[in-house]
Scaffold this active site. Structure first.
Site, mmCIF file in Angstrom:
data_model
loop_
_atom_site.group_PDB
_atom_site.id
_atom_site.type_symbol
_atom_site.label_atom_id
_atom_site.label_comp_id
_atom_site.label_asym_id
_atom_site.label_seq_id
_atom_site.Cartn_x
_atom_site.Cartn_y
_atom_site.Cartn_z
ATOM 1 N N ASP A 13 4.981 -0.169 -5.936
ATOM 2 C CA ASP A 13 5.203 -1.249 -4.987
ATOM 3 C C ASP A 13 3.843 -1.525 -4.336
ATOM 4 O OD1 ASP A 13 6.611 -3.025 -3.177
ATOM 5 O OD2 ASP A 13 6.421 -1.465 -1.666
ATOM 6 N N ASP A 15 3.281 -3.532 -0.689
ATOM 7 C CA ASP A 15 3.299 -3.517 0.774
ATOM 8 C C ASP A 15 3.911 -2.237 1.315
ATOM 9 O OD1 ASP A 15 2.288 -6.286 1.307
ATOM 10 O OD2 ASP A 15 4.065 -6.796 0.120
#
Length: 222
Positions: A13, A15
């Site tokens: 991922d 953020d």
């Protein structure tokens, strides 16, 4: 705890996992809410973590009520966010070290994010690490976002690796749900959200940071 099977690729991922953007976005939302005499509770923000903008917008409308000017809100949040982005947003602990390890091990890696390609380049570009990923699965190429498994399945396909042989690294609950549904070995590295019993059941491990994940991968190679 050893990995259940050899890792042939890693899917990250962005953020809150690679870069500390979730904290910055929350501050931007707090500043924007304050500017219109409203509040942005942390619990409301937590519900949006890991979601695409369209899903987050529904939560905002639910919180602020009918007639809320979503377009003006988004523009102001973006303005505050870009101010902090210009000042520099830090990478999360262990990012460079785990990328160096993956280089040494010859393992391909991808980003599967709910953010757009422009956001990836703006956030990670100043740190010079965008090119260190072999695929970028941003919301621009997703039909269905997290918690649907599509982002992770697309990442595995782009890397040419079976999802079952991929290690997925996530900080959000919806991200963990998506990675697990894709059949990947999933590790949660908590940021704004604490692990729950559900997360523990879906993950092979809850890690304190990416340093711990690198150690996990290094132990596999021994």
């Amino acid at each position: 705890m050893a990995l259940p099977r050899p890792v042939k690729a890693v899917v990250f991922d962005m953020d809150g996992l690679l870069i500390d953007t979730e904290t910055v976005v929350y501050r931007a939302m707090q500043r924007t809410a304050g500017g219109i005499g409203r509040e942005m509770p942390f619990a409301t923000f937590q519900r949006m973590v890991g979601l695409q903008h369209s899903a987050s917008d529904l939560i905002l409308m639910e919180h602020f009520g009918p007639g809320f000017d979503l377009q003006a809100w988004s523009a102001e949040v973006s303005r505050h966010f870009r101010e902090e982005l210009a000042a520099g947003i830090a990478l999360k602990a262990g990012v460079m070290e785990i990328l160096d390890h993956l280089d040494q091990a010859g393992l391909p890696r991808a980003i599967a994010t709910s953010s757009g390609l422009e956001s990836v380049r703006l956030s990670l570009g100043p740190h010079g690490i965008v090119e260190r990923f072999h695929a970028l699965i941003t919301r621009d190429v997703q039909t269905r976002g997290k918690p649907h498994p599509e982002p992770f399945l697309k990442a595995a396909e782009a890397l040419g690796v079976d999802p079952a042989d991929c290690l997925a690294l996530e900080d959000s609950h919806n991200g963990v749900r998506a990675a697990s549904a894709a059949g990947m070995m999933t590790v949660m590295v908590p940021d704004m959200l604490d692990p729950t019993e559900e997360m523990e059941s879906l993950c092979i491990r809850i890690a304190r940071d990416l340093h711990e994940v690198r150690e996990l991968l290094a132990a596999q190679a021994v």
